[in-house]
Design a protein around this motif. Structure first.
Motif, PDB file in Angstrom:
ATOM      1  N   SER A   1       5.602   0.820  -0.394  1.00 45.72           N
ATOM      2  CA  SER A   1       5.083   1.082  -1.740  1.00 45.72           C
ATOM      3  C   SER A   1       3.934   0.140  -2.064  1.00 45.72           C
ATOM      4  O   SER A   1       3.784  -0.908  -1.433  1.00 45.72           O
ATOM      5  CB  SER A   1       6.193   0.902  -2.782  1.00 45.72           C
ATOM      6  OG  SER A   1       7.244   1.800  -2.537  1.00 45.72           O
ATOM      7  N   THR A   2       3.168   0.495  -3.084  1.00 43.11           N
ATOM      8  CA  THR A   2       2.021  -0.321  -3.468  1.00 43.11           C
ATOM      9  C   THR A   2       2.422  -1.704  -3.966  1.00 43.11           C
ATOM     10  O   THR A   2       1.617  -2.628  -3.938  1.00 43.11           O
ATOM     11  CB  THR A   2       1.183   0.379  -4.557  1.00 43.11           C
ATOM     12  OG1 THR A   2       2.024   0.691  -5.665  1.00 43.11           O
ATOM     13  CG2 THR A   2       0.540   1.639  -4.008  1.00 43.11           C
TER      14      THR A   2
ATOM     15  N   THR B   1       0.872  -1.174   0.000  1.00 44.49           N
ATOM     16  CA  THR B   1       0.000   0.000   0.000  1.00 44.49           C
ATOM     17  C   THR B   1       0.908   1.223   0.000  1.00 44.49           C
ATOM     18  O   THR B   1       2.120   1.079   0.060  1.00 44.49           O
ATOM     19  CB  THR B   1      -0.950  -0.015   1.220  1.00 44.49           C
ATOM     20  OG1 THR B   1      -1.978   0.950   1.012  1.00 44.49           O
ATOM     21  CG2 THR B   1      -0.239   0.269   2.519  1.00 44.49           C
ATOM     22  N   ALA B   2       0.386   2.403  -0.070  1.00 41.76           N
ATOM     23  CA  ALA B   2       1.199   3.619  -0.051  1.00 41.76           C
ATOM     24  C   ALA B   2       1.104   4.243   1.333  1.00 41.76           C
ATOM     25  O   ALA B   2       0.076   4.823   1.682  1.00 41.76           O
ATOM     26  CB  ALA B   2       0.717   4.587  -1.121  1.00 41.76           C
TER      27      ALA B   2
END
Length: 193
Positions: free
Chosen positions: A156-157, A138-139
């Motif tokens: 990060s995603t 996810t961010a």
């Protein structure tokens, strides 16, 4: 003295945790314990050590067998990166810190939880520490404890965990405590390969 305290703990049906045995040597603990005695030794735990002690208490109150019985997921240990056998492992010189819990993660009711202590890798901003499966990326940012006092990691995603900012240690090699670090999954940001 410890024998007497253990006897009293049994008599009063309570838990005795010998934190002095756990800490071993407070003379080199300035990064996770306060400095007393004219800077020659340390006495009381700082925030990151309180997390470690809290983890010990949690594991005493909720042993592994009880957690499994009630369906708590087992952590997945990260290990060292290998493109074929362990693409989610630690990278860029990061390893587990001997004597502490192995770096690991697990998913609990939509929250990714991390544990363990990383040691000895590259601390430059943007350096990849490890990569989680893309399905739990996810961010977001994670606040972590470090030998330098604290830091921020970027999630990060695609599941990559990178250094955003780490306070450098005054002396010695950098370590990062993942204990207590967690983030909620945001399924709207998840990307598929």
């Amino acid at each position: 003295m410890v024998v007497g305290l253990k006897r009293l703990a049994r008599e009063f049906k309570c838990v005795f945790i010998d934190t002095y045995a756990y800490l071993q040597d407070s003379r080199n603990a300035f990064d996770y314990m306060d400095s007393t005695f004219s800077g020659k030794s340390s006495m009381h735990p700082k925030e990151v050590m309180n997390l470690w002690i809290g983890d010990i208490i949690y594991n005493v109150l909720f042993p592994r067998s009880l957690k499994i019985l009630h369906g708590q997921p087992e952590p997945t240990v990260l290990g060292v990166y290998d493109a074929t056998t362990n693409p989610n492992g630690m990278q860029n010189g990061w390893n587990e810190l001997s004597g502490y819990r192995k770096p690991a993660y697990w998913l609990d009711n939509g929250t990714v939880k991390l544990m363990g202590v990383l040691y000895g890798g590259t601390i430059t901003t943007g350096t990849t520490l490890f990569k989680l499966p893309f399905t739990i990326g996810t961010a977001t940012f994670l606040n972590v404890g470090t030998r330098g006092g604290g830091g921020v990691l970027l999630v990060s995603t695609d599941g990559t965990i990178k250094v955003e900012k780490l306070l450098p240690p005054d002396t010695g090699t950098q370590w990062i405590s993942l204990e207590g670090a967690s983030y909620k999954l945001n399924r709207n940001l998840a990307t598929l390969p």
